[in-house]
Structure formats: structure tokens, C-alpha cells
Design a protein around this motif. Structure first.
Motif, PDB file in Angstrom:
ATOM      1  N   ASP A 238      39.649  65.765  25.447  1.00 52.15           N
ATOM      2  CA  ASP A 238      39.794  65.879  24.002  1.00 52.15           C
ATOM      3  C   ASP A 238      38.652  66.753  23.495  1.00 52.15           C
ATOM      4  O   ASP A 238      37.678  66.989  24.198  1.00 52.15           O
ATOM      5  N   LYS A 240      37.071  70.277  21.183  1.00 46.65           N
ATOM      6  CA  LYS A 240      37.279  71.703  20.929  1.00 46.65           C
ATOM      7  C   LYS A 240      36.231  72.521  21.661  1.00 46.65           C
ATOM      8  O   LYS A 240      35.040  72.214  21.614  1.00 46.65           O
ATOM      9  N   GLY A 256      43.834  67.225  27.464  1.00 43.69           N
ATOM     10  CA  GLY A 256      43.927  67.247  26.013  1.00 43.69           C
ATOM     11  C   GLY A 256      42.887  68.174  25.432  1.00 43.69           C
ATOM     12  O   GLY A 256      42.171  68.864  26.150  1.00 43.69           O
ATOM     13  N   SER A 258      41.591  71.359  22.717  1.00 43.64           N
ATOM     14  CA  SER A 258      42.001  72.737  22.466  1.00 43.64           C
ATOM     15  C   SER A 258      40.883  73.693  22.826  1.00 43.64           C
ATOM     16  O   SER A 258      39.714  73.409  22.610  1.00 43.64           O
ATOM     17  N   ALA A 271      46.836  74.512  31.422  1.00 49.08           N
ATOM     18  CA  ALA A 271      46.494  75.213  30.181  1.00 49.08           C
ATOM     19  C   ALA A 271      47.474  76.350  29.923  1.00 49.08           C
ATOM     20  O   ALA A 271      47.861  77.078  30.836  1.00 49.08           O
ATOM     21  N   SER A 274      49.062  78.462  22.943  1.00 44.88           N
ATOM     22  CA  SER A 274      49.856  77.767  21.935  1.00 44.88           C
ATOM     23  C   SER A 274      49.589  78.374  20.560  1.00 44.88           C
ATOM     24  O   SER A 274      48.724  79.245  20.405  1.00 44.88           O
ATOM     25  N   LYS A 300      44.604  80.436  21.128  1.00 48.97           N
ATOM     26  CA  LYS A 300      44.476  78.992  21.313  1.00 48.97           C
ATOM     27  C   LYS A 300      45.190  78.565  22.600  1.00 48.97           C
ATOM     28  O   LYS A 300      46.286  79.032  22.900  1.00 48.97           O
ATOM     29  N   TYR A 301      44.548  77.633  23.337  1.00 49.31           N
ATOM     30  CA  TYR A 301      45.118  77.142  24.591  1.00 49.31           C
ATOM     31  C   TYR A 301      45.073  75.616  24.622  1.00 49.31           C
ATOM     32  O   TYR A 301      44.072  74.998  24.261  1.00 49.31           O
ATOM     33  N   GLU A 302      46.159  75.021  25.050  1.00 49.54           N
ATOM     34  CA  GLU A 302      46.287  73.575  25.173  1.00 49.54           C
ATOM     35  C   GLU A 302      47.037  73.252  26.461  1.00 49.54           C
ATOM     36  O   GLU A 302      47.676  74.128  27.049  1.00 49.54           O
TER      37      GLU A 302
END
Length: 326
Positions: A238, A240, A256, A258, A271, A274, A300-302
Motif C-alpha cells: 500500500d 505511494k 497494492g 500506486s 505491475a 493504469s 501511473k502503475y498499479e
């Protein structure tokens, strides 16, 4: 209580809470007798248990790699909570190797001898022990304050819970496992593992960061105004992670959180790129001092659920390749 040990040769893994279970492909029995002792037959576990009971360990001789590694962490690998716990003090009359205090979250180190760089998650304080240099964990200071201690070469605001590292010393695992609302500003480059397992802290690097930046990040925020090394955001749970450019693959095994990169980044499963949201562009503007148009250009990557079934393969050159499980 106090444990005393004298060594006739340098020994690795002294006071290493991990007992080498995670970082190296070696086997080290924590109940084995520490080599090169003079007049004692102490085990690696004896030293750690003494520190866990808030006792003191006095060492005469030189410590090599992994000295005080993850000191003060109640490790999940051994059935613990994964959080910080109280730890005692180590006094060493001798030299210590590089990466001392990597992942260290509590306790105090006193060193009478040379210290190799980079350091781990520690900063130096004005010493209360004659002829010894004194060090505490950055995480401990962020969450529990300085008390009567005084920093050397750096600044801490108790009111704002902000530590500014400006001494130019390379450090790894800065703010490791930090579970309190606090901030670290690194004026310059950081070494490997910045923000390791951090739950709430914000770490701002006004320079470049090394390998494993944001690795295992668990809710915290890591901001790098420069490049990050290989394996950034690996195993993130989780939080950033924001940077300008990645030198290697990002997001291996992430569960999880970003990752935001100004330049397009190469990803490791799961990954995947997104869609950015409006509030995320605002966050980029605030944390990266970016203009409105520039913030919208970030990538952005998730984690992509379709890419989760991969296995990690260690190559002979030390690199890691993610291969899909059939």
C-alpha cells in the motif's frame, strides 16, 4: 543485564535480528556459536535475546556485515507483529562494516572505532558515553522524539515531526517500518531500500535513490526528485511511490499501492499502467513541485490482477526475472 563478548577476528551478523533469513541465500543457524570468541561460547540468538529484553551487549572486536540488522523489529517471519519493539543498547569497541543498522527501528548503538558507509536507518547524536559515538534509529526518533538527545549535522522538529537529513551521509532503509505520521527530508541522494515497510511516514528525497526504493511499502509515501534504482516498488502492499525516472524494472510482486513516474517505466508483473485521476494530478503538483500540465503527463502503475500468477526467477548475474506460471 549485560552480555560481554570479545572477538579475535571480524564476525558478520552480530546482533542481526533477521538471522540472515531474508537478504542472502545462505543458511545461518541462530543457535550456532559465534566464531572467534575469546573465553565465551555465546550464540547469535543470545545477543539478540539480550537486546530484546532491553539489556546491553558489549563487544570487543570488529563487526562485519549485517551489524544490528533490523534491530528492534518484531519480525513476522518469526511469528511477530512486524512492528517495532523496545531494544537495548550495544557498545562495540572496534570497527563496524557498511550498512550498520539497516532496517533498525529501536535501541541505541555506541561505537568506539571506524564506521564504514553507507549507514542504515540511523543518525548520530551527541554521545553520553566517553570515547563512543552514539546512534539511534531514524524511525525511533520520528515516532518517539529526541528526548534529551541532540542530533549531529541534522535537524528535527518535534512539533512538525520532521527530520531533515543534511549531513550528506549515504543511508539505506530510511524510515523503515515507520508507523507514525512523520516526515523525513533527505537533502541529497539516498541509498537502497528507502521507505522499507513504512506504514505512515512520508520520505522526500531531494536527489536520487538507490535499489529497492519503496520496497514492501505498506501505506507510506516516498517521493524522489530524481531517479530510482532497480526493483523500485517491489512487493508494495500500500502507499505511494513517486519519482522522475526508474533505472530498472518497477513493481515486481506488488500487491497494492500506486507508483507514479514522470518517464514511462518498465514494469515487472503484476505491475501495469493504469489511468490517472484528477486528485492524483493534484498530489503530483504538491509533492513534485510540478505544473498543472506537467503533472498530467505522469504515468501511473498499479497491480494488474491478470498478471499476478508469476514466479520470481533469480538469474546468475543477480537479476530477477518474473515468469508466468502455466
Amino acid at each position: 543485564m549485560t552480555i560481554e563478548i570479545e572477538l579475535v577476528k571480524e564476525v558478520d551478523h552480530l546482533c542481526d535480528y533477521t538471522f540472515n533469513f531474508h537478504w542472502h541465500n545462505e543458511n545461518l543457524d541462530p543457535d550456532s556459536v559465534i566464531p572467534y570468541q575469546k573465553g565465551t561460547e555465546l550464540t547469535y540468538r543470545d545477543l539478540v535475546n539480550e537486546l530484546k529484553s532491553s539489556g546491553e551487549v558489549h563487544i570487543i572486536g570488529n563487526a562485519g556485515k549485517n551489524f544490528a540488522y533490523s534491530m528492534g523489529a518484531d519480525l513476522k517471519h518469526f511469528g511477530g507483529s512486524g512492528e517495532a519493539e523496545k531494544a537495548g543498547r550495544i557498545f562495540i569497541t572496534g570497527n563496524v562494516g557498511p550498512e550498520t543498522g539497516m532496517g533498525m527501528v529501536s535501541g541505541t548503538l555506541y561505537v568506539k572505532g571506524n564506521i564504514e558507509y553507507p549507514l542504515g536507518n540511523i543518525v548520530e547524536l551527541v554521545s553520553d558515553a566517553e570515547d563512543f559515538r552514539k546512534f539511534r534509529s531514524i524511525t525511533d526518533i520520528l515516532c518517539n522524539g529526541l528526548g534529551e538527545d541532540e542530533l549531529i549535522g541534522n535537524e528535527f522538529s518535534e512539533e512538525q515531526k520532521t527530520l531533515v537529513l543534511k549531513d550528506g551521509i549515504a543511508r539505506g532503509t530510511v524510515a523503515a517500518r515507520c508507523n507514525c505520521d512523520a516526515k523525513v527530508v533527505i537533502e541529497g541522494d539516498s541509498w537502497n531500500g528507502t521507505g522499507l515497510l513504512a506504514e505512515k511516514a512520508t520520505v522526500i528525497v531531494n536527489g536520487n535513490a538507490g535499489m529497492n526504493t519503496g520496497s514492501h511499502l505498506n501505506g507510506g509515501t516516498v517521493v524522489v526528485h530524481g531517479d530510482v534504482g532497480e526493483f523500485a516498488g517491489a512487493y508494495m502492499k500500500d502507499g505511494k511511490l513517486i519519482f522522475l525516472n526508474a533505472k530498472g524494472f518497477i513493481g515486481a510482486g506488488m500487491e497494492g499501492g500506486s507508483i507514479y513516474s514522470k518517464s514511462k517505466a518498465k514494469t515487472s508483473p503484476p505491475a501495469a499502467k493504469s489511468r490517472m485521476k484528477g486528485e492524483e494530478s493534484k498530489l503530483i503538483r504538491e509533492l513534485m513541485d510540478a505544473g498543472r500540465v506537467e503533472s498530467m503527463l505522469y504515468n501511473k502503475y498499479e497491480p494488474d490482477k491478470e498478471k499476478e500468477k508469476y514466479v520470481e526467477v533469480h538469474m546468475r548475474d543477480g537479476s530477477i526475472v518474473m515468469r508466468k506460471i502455466d
